[in-house]
Design a protein around this motif. Structure first.
Motif, PDB file in Angstrom:
ATOM      1  N   ILE A 154       0.825  -1.199  -0.226  1.00 49.82           N
ATOM      2  CA  ILE A 154       0.120   0.086   0.060  1.00 49.82           C
ATOM      3  C   ILE A 154       0.785   1.272  -0.079  1.00 49.82           C
ATOM      4  O   ILE A 154       1.786   1.494   0.873  1.00 49.82           O
ATOM      5  N   GLY A 155       0.723   2.101  -0.926  1.00 52.58           N
ATOM      6  CA  GLY A 155       1.525   3.516  -1.122  1.00 52.58           C
ATOM      7  C   GLY A 155       2.457   3.184  -2.114  1.00 52.58           C
ATOM      8  O   GLY A 155       2.737   4.212  -2.804  1.00 52.58           O
ATOM      9  N   GLN A 157       3.646   2.968  -6.195  1.00 54.51           N
ATOM     10  CA  GLN A 157       3.034   3.277  -7.523  1.00 54.51           C
ATOM     11  C   GLN A 157       3.408   2.239  -8.318  1.00 54.51           C
ATOM     12  O   GLN A 157       4.493   1.984  -8.886  1.00 54.51           O
ATOM     13  N   THR A 166      -1.274   5.275  -7.627  1.00 55.02           N
ATOM     14  CA  THR A 166      -0.656   4.729  -6.252  1.00 55.02           C
ATOM     15  C   THR A 166      -1.925   3.628  -5.650  1.00 55.02           C
ATOM     16  O   THR A 166      -2.957   3.924  -5.832  1.00 55.02           O
ATOM     17  N   GLU A 168      -3.909   2.309  -2.949  1.00 52.64           N
ATOM     18  CA  GLU A 168      -4.660   2.945  -1.741  1.00 52.64           C
ATOM     19  C   GLU A 168      -5.048   1.841  -0.702  1.00 52.64           C
ATOM     20  O   GLU A 168      -4.780   1.733   0.332  1.00 52.64           O
ATOM     21  N   ASP A 169      -5.377   0.619  -1.325  1.00 52.31           N
ATOM     22  CA  ASP A 169      -5.819  -0.550  -0.502  1.00 52.31           C
ATOM     23  C   ASP A 169      -5.680  -2.103  -1.461  1.00 52.31           C
ATOM     24  O   ASP A 169      -5.841  -1.898  -2.374  1.00 52.31           O
ATOM     25  N   THR A 175      -8.055  -4.437  -5.633  1.00 47.73           N
ATOM     26  CA  THR A 175      -7.143  -3.624  -5.300  1.00 47.73           C
ATOM     27  C   THR A 175      -7.700  -2.221  -5.884  1.00 47.73           C
ATOM     28  O   THR A 175      -7.838  -1.973  -6.898  1.00 47.73           O
ATOM     29  N   LEU A 176      -7.569  -1.343  -4.970  1.00 49.82           N
ATOM     30  CA  LEU A 176      -7.896  -0.056  -5.154  1.00 49.82           C
ATOM     31  C   LEU A 176      -6.469   0.848  -5.567  1.00 49.82           C
ATOM     32  O   LEU A 176      -5.654   1.058  -4.777  1.00 49.82           O
ATOM     33  N   ARG A 178      -5.330   4.739  -6.941  1.00 50.14           N
ATOM     34  CA  ARG A 178      -5.729   6.057  -7.315  1.00 50.14           C
ATOM     35  C   ARG A 178      -4.688   6.691  -8.449  1.00 50.14           C
ATOM     36  O   ARG A 178      -3.308   6.579  -8.018  1.00 50.14           O
ATOM     37  N   SER A 182      -6.143  11.919  -9.800  1.00 50.42           N
ATOM     38  CA  SER A 182      -7.059  11.881  -8.655  1.00 50.42           C
ATOM     39  C   SER A 182      -8.522  11.000  -9.015  1.00 50.42           C
ATOM     40  O   SER A 182      -9.591  11.602  -8.921  1.00 50.42           O
ATOM     41  N   ARG A 184     -10.159   6.993  -9.146  1.00 49.76           N
ATOM     42  CA  ARG A 184      -9.909   5.709  -8.388  1.00 49.76           C
ATOM     43  C   ARG A 184     -10.120   4.396  -9.301  1.00 49.76           C
ATOM     44  O   ARG A 184     -11.117   4.640 -10.040  1.00 49.76           O
TER      45      ARG A 184
END
Length: 350
Positions: A154-155, A157, A166, A168-169, A175-176, A178, A182, A184
């Motif tokens: 997580i975090g 890229q 990036t 997110e979760d 998997t999310l 971003r 900006s 999702r």
């Protein structure tokens, strides 16, 4: 016509019920419906104690599952596991305890249903459910494997197909991601586990390369020295590994040079900003040093299209004007033909 003895009046008519018979049938149907409702109510009242006790058992097991999840999370955290691994272990343990509690509560509510029949029903039903929800289970298994193997965190890229951003979760199913503008993106875990994924932030440093074109008549060594001296003044560029300038051959209108340098951290913001600063440093430095930075130049040649040789690749002139004082052959023939025409008109007219 009336017959003797009234035989016609006392003969029964088929398909027609008397009022007394209709009333008896309706009363029988109402009694049957009322009896059925009474049986349902009595069955519900009889099962109420078991239902209440089953709910109580499930509530106790639910509280126990919460404690188990917290305990597993605490143990995993102390063992140094990442946050997403702690989360998945906690969810799996809590879900397993809740499943066992639901089976126990169902056995309490329905005493005739034992654990063997419940597991047998689950085994038979799992085949049909598995075919119907194959993709869901595939994504769930891929999510568990991603959390265990940890190809990215997580975090980070990453680049997956046309998507870049990036993380997110990392959930059980998807998997999310971003994006840099900006937005999702929800990517199924099976795609991330089976397809290629580029992790841009996997290492501490990242190499960036830029293409610079100089004039053909310019010195490559001189241009390289100017570029390296200008890059050294950029704070975002690392001194180790050292930047390099490589000769990449002749282009369509100049000499191509590849500039390589390293940055840290490796996030996209640093890539964009370092590229901007390096270009801003290189361009005025090369201009001040007298190094040409050419741009595409095209030479367009027009054919005369009036000469005898036009259309013959070996003899036609590529757009250059004919010698001064001479006309093109085609133009000469046109002028001569016009002169003969005027002379003939004058002769015949006279």
């Amino acid at each position: 016509m009336n017959r003797v003895g009234g035989a016609e009046e006392h003969r029964p008519r088929l398909g027609v019920l008397s009022p007394d018979e209709t009333g008896l049938i309706m009363e029988f149907q109402l009694d049957a419906a009322w009896e059925r409702l009474q049986n349902i109510w009595q069955g519900f009242v009889a099962i109420l104690p078991n239902l209440a006790f089953g709910l109580l058992v499930y509530f106790v097991v639910y509280l126990f599952a919460l404690g188990v999840g917290r305990g597993v999370a605490r143990v995993a955290t102390r063992s140094g596991q990442p946050r997403h691994i702690v989360k998945i272990f906690s969810r799996l343990s809590r879900g397993a305890v809740n499943l066992i509690g639901a089976i126990i509560a169902l056995s309490v509510v329905l005493p005739s249903l034992d654990a063997a029949s419940v597991f047998g029903a689950l085994g038979i039903g799992s085949v049909a459910i598995g075919f119907a929800a194959k993709d869901i289970f595939q994504n769930m298994l891929a999510g568990v494997l991603l959390l265990v193997t940890r190809p990215f965190h997580i975090g980070d890229q990453i680049v997956s197909g046309p998507h870049e951003g990036t993380v997110e979760d990392i959930q059980i199913r998807a998997t999310l991601l971003r994006t840099y503008d900006s937005r999702r993106v929800v990517i199924p875990n099976s795609e991330l586990y089976t397809n290629r994924v580029v992790v841009n932030t996997a290492y501490e440093a990242r190499r960036i390369h830029l293409m610079i074109t100089i004039g053909v008549s310019d010195e490559v060594d001189k241009a390289g020295a100017v570029i390296l001296s200008s890059i050294a003044k950029v704070d975002r560029v690392l001194h180790e590994p050292k930047p390099v300038v490589l000769f990449q051959g002749l282009g369509d209108f100049g000499v191509n040079l590849e500039v390589r340098y390293w940055i840290q951290p490796t996030i996209m913001r640093e890539v964009v900003e370092s590229t901007d600063e390096v270009y801003r440093a290189i361009s005025p430095a090369l201009t001040a040093a007298g190094v040409d930075m050419p741009f595409p130049t095209y030479q367009i040649l027009f054919h005369d299209q009036t000469e005898e040789t036009d259309g013959e690749r070996g003899r036609q002139r590529e757009g250059w004007p004919p010698p001064s004082g001479t006309a093109a052959p085609r133009k000469q023939r046109r002028d001569q033909a016009a002169t003969r025409t005027r002379a003939g008109e004058l002769f015949h007219g006279g």
